[in-house]
Design a protein around this motif. Structure first.
Motif, PDB file in Angstrom:
ATOM      1  N   GLY A  34      32.580  44.526  32.634  1.00 49.02           N
ATOM      2  CA  GLY A  34      32.820  44.262  34.053  1.00 49.02           C
ATOM      3  C   GLY A  34      33.909  43.243  34.319  1.00 49.02           C
ATOM      4  O   GLY A  34      34.053  42.752  35.444  1.00 49.02           O
ATOM      5  N   LYS A  69      38.947  45.299  33.356  1.00 50.16           N
ATOM      6  CA  LYS A  69      39.978  45.950  32.534  1.00 50.16           C
ATOM      7  C   LYS A  69      40.299  47.354  33.055  1.00 50.16           C
ATOM      8  O   LYS A  69      41.454  47.687  33.305  1.00 50.16           O
ATOM      9  CB  LYS A  69      39.519  46.031  31.058  1.00 50.16           C
ATOM     10  CG  LYS A  69      39.172  44.692  30.450  1.00 50.16           C
ATOM     11  CD  LYS A  69      38.665  44.819  29.026  1.00 50.16           C
ATOM     12  CE  LYS A  69      37.374  45.576  28.868  1.00 50.16           C
ATOM     13  NZ  LYS A  69      36.173  44.915  29.438  1.00 50.16           N
ATOM     14  N   THR A  70      39.241  48.173  33.208  1.00 52.55           N
ATOM     15  CA  THR A  70      39.466  49.552  33.680  1.00 52.55           C
ATOM     16  C   THR A  70      40.054  49.541  35.088  1.00 52.55           C
ATOM     17  O   THR A  70      40.957  50.329  35.393  1.00 52.55           O
ATOM     18  CB  THR A  70      38.136  50.344  33.647  1.00 52.55           C
ATOM     19  OG1 THR A  70      37.683  50.360  32.298  1.00 52.55           O
ATOM     20  CG2 THR A  70      38.317  51.768  34.121  1.00 52.55           C
ATOM     21  N   SER A  71      39.568  48.642  35.922  1.00 54.96           N
ATOM     22  CA  SER A  71      40.107  48.551  37.290  1.00 54.96           C
ATOM     23  C   SER A  71      41.599  48.259  37.253  1.00 54.96           C
ATOM     24  O   SER A  71      42.363  48.772  38.078  1.00 54.96           O
ATOM     25  CB  SER A  71      39.390  47.438  38.067  1.00 54.96           C
ATOM     26  OG  SER A  71      38.021  47.710  38.151  1.00 54.96           O
TER      27      SER A  71
HETATM   28  N1  LIG Z   1      34.069  51.945  42.503  1.00 54.96           N
HETATM   29  C1  LIG Z   1      33.591  50.719  42.428  1.00 54.96           C
HETATM   30  N2  LIG Z   1      32.988  50.131  43.490  1.00 54.96           N
HETATM   31  C2  LIG Z   1      32.508  48.879  43.441  1.00 54.96           C
HETATM   32  N3  LIG Z   1      32.598  48.086  42.339  1.00 54.96           N
HETATM   33  C3  LIG Z   1      33.178  48.614  41.245  1.00 54.96           C
HETATM   34  C4  LIG Z   1      33.701  49.949  41.226  1.00 54.96           C
HETATM   35  N4  LIG Z   1      34.222  50.180  40.001  1.00 54.96           N
HETATM   36  C5  LIG Z   1      34.040  49.047  39.299  1.00 54.96           C
HETATM   37  N5  LIG Z   1      33.411  48.120  40.050  1.00 54.96           N
HETATM   38  C6  LIG Z   1      33.054  46.758  39.629  1.00 54.96           C
HETATM   39  O1  LIG Z   1      34.237  46.076  39.284  1.00 54.96           O
HETATM   40  C7  LIG Z   1      34.013  45.214  38.174  1.00 54.96           C
HETATM   41  C8  LIG Z   1      35.037  45.509  37.096  1.00 54.96           C
HETATM   42  O2  LIG Z   1      34.752  46.802  36.569  1.00 54.96           O
HETATM   43  P1  LIG Z   1      35.662  47.447  35.425  1.00 54.96           P
HETATM   44  O3  LIG Z   1      35.099  48.795  35.139  1.00 54.96           O
HETATM   45  O4  LIG Z   1      37.072  47.333  35.820  1.00 54.96           O
HETATM   46  O5  LIG Z   1      35.385  46.442  34.237  1.00 54.96           O
HETATM   47  P2  LIG Z   1      35.703  46.612  32.690  1.00 54.96           P
HETATM   48  O6  LIG Z   1      36.293  45.317  32.243  1.00 54.96           O
HETATM   49  O7  LIG Z   1      36.505  47.829  32.434  1.00 54.96           O
HETATM   50  O8  LIG Z   1      34.233  46.764  32.134  1.00 54.96           O
HETATM   51  P3  LIG Z   1      33.665  47.556  30.853  1.00 54.96           P
HETATM   52  O9  LIG Z   1      34.206  46.852  29.668  1.00 54.96           O
HETATM   53  O10 LIG Z   1      32.195  47.358  31.001  1.00 54.96           O
HETATM   54  O11 LIG Z   1      34.090  48.981  30.945  1.00 54.96           O
HETATM   55  C9  LIG Z   1      32.566  45.435  37.758  1.00 54.96           C
HETATM   56  O12 LIG Z   1      31.794  44.395  38.304  1.00 54.96           O
HETATM   57  C10 LIG Z   1      32.209  46.760  38.364  1.00 54.96           C
HETATM   58  O13 LIG Z   1      30.841  46.830  38.674  1.00 54.96           O
END
Ligand SMILES: Nc1ncnc2c1ncn2[C@@H]1O[C@H](COP(=O)(O)OP(=O)(O)OP(=O)(O)O)[C@@H](O)[C@H]1O
Length: 315
Positions: A48, A51-53
């Motif tokens: 969370g 990264k993916t965002s």
């Molecule tokens: N569509 C969405 N609506 C609301 N919140 C979101 C959405 N997509 C992601 N989030 C939130 O944004 C934050 C970042 O998510 P993200 O998927 O970018 O993290 P990450 O670093 O890729 O995590 P992971 O390593 O678990 O895949 C998280 O708290 C997630 O719950």
């Protein structure tokens, strides 16, 4: 004339907000970084972290709520999508494959959508899936699907490759084979941005890495630069009657049974003092080791510090 430094990715103070009104959430909070041509840049982070965002913004799947992203020295991921598409490849966290097509059919279908693709057998061979070419996608293991995803993302021999957790779900052998493939793609000239949970993966592959936590970049640099900011460790067995109070070191000393650890910002000086002291007193320091902080120790510390800072900001 001063040389202009080229960049394949330029991210400047980027924010990403989910939701509207009261339910908004800033998943990416003011992120900035640059990736030079040919570099392998790793985005590391806790679950969370954002990264993916961030990667989705780079791929033009969404627009930042603030800040700017430029690819290939000035192209906008959304407005210039047509120009960017043929130069980039993406491997997403969830590969959207049709379950009842075979591996060969799937890669063939994607190849038809790609201009000047790599031959399908070559792409499958590259990721070690040639022997699974006639297997239906629904019968692949999770790790094999990641490999197929990687084969598809490299069909166009892209200049810039986004790899979102490329080895998630792979066994150790698959992971090492994929690392080798990623290295080869970089040697062939690709610029690569990868996200990963595996510190070993980032350590083994990345020229430059950034640690994300709670939407921000909490530390960035080469592995050596990141660990240099964190204390090193001396460790040895201390024979009786000597005690830790006798030791001539500046760092924090801890003892567990007869084993002593010294956490220090001055590894070389403390190691030299300690060894000279042991020599003068004819002391054998059992299994003496001196080592810099590991990336894992730096990561845990950085994530902890950044978490505390975020809590303060939110209060
Ligand atoms: N569509 C969405 N609506 C609301 N919140 C979101 C959405 N997509 C992601 N989030 C939130 O944004 C934050 C970042 O998510 P993200 O998927 O970018 O993290 P990450 O670093 O890729 O995590 P992971 O390593 O678990 O895949 C998280 O708290 C997630 O719950």
């Amino acid at each position: 004339m001063p040389q202009v430094e080229r960049s394949h990715i330029q991210v400047s103070d980027v924010w990403r907000r989910y939701g509207r009104g009261r339910g908004t959430f800033d998943a990416v909070r003011g992120v900035s970084f640059t990736v030079r041509p040919g570099q392998l840049f790793a985005l590391l982070g806790t679950n969370g972290a954002g990264k993916t965002s961030t990667v989705e913004l780079l791929e033009g799947l969404a627009a930042p709520s603030r800040g700017s992203i430029r690819l290939f020295d000035g192209l906008d991921p959304i407005a210039d999508r047509a120009q960017i598409r043929s130069r980039t490849g993406a491997m997403l966290q969830e590969g959207g494959f049709i379950p009842h097509l075979t591996v060969r059919e799937t890669a063939g279908m994607w190849a038809k959508l790609t201009s000047g693709p790599r031959p399908v057998p070559e792409a499958l061979d590259l990721v070690g899936l040639a022997h699974r070419a006639d297997v239906m996608v629904q019968n692949l293991s999770g790790g094999e699907r990641r490999r197929l995803d990687l084969a598809v993302s490299t069909l166009s021999c892209p200049e810039l490759l986004f790899l979102d957790e490329p080895t998630a779900g792979m066994d150790a052998e698959g992971r090492h084979a994929t690392w080798q493939l990623i290295r080869e793609l970089q040697e062939q000239g690709a610029t690569i941005l990868l996200t990963t949970h595996y510190l070993e993966e980032a350590e083994s592959l990345a020229d430059h890495l950034a640690i994300m936590h709670c939407g921000r970049i909490a530390a960035s640099g080469s592995v050596s630069e990141i660990v240099a900011d964190h204390p090193s460790m001396l460790s040895f067995g201390l024979p009786a009657p000597w005690t830790i109070h006798d030791l001539p070191v500046s760092g924090a000393v801890k003892q567990h049974h007869s084993r002593v650890t010294v956490t220090t910002g001055q590894l070389q000086k403390d190691a030299a003092r300690l060894l000279a002291w042991a020599e003068d007193h004819d002391i054998a320091l059992d299994r003496f080791t001196a080592r810099p902080a590991s990336l894992e120790e730096a990561f845990i510390r950085v994530a902890g510090d950044a978490g505390a800072q975020r809590q303060e900001d939110d209060e």
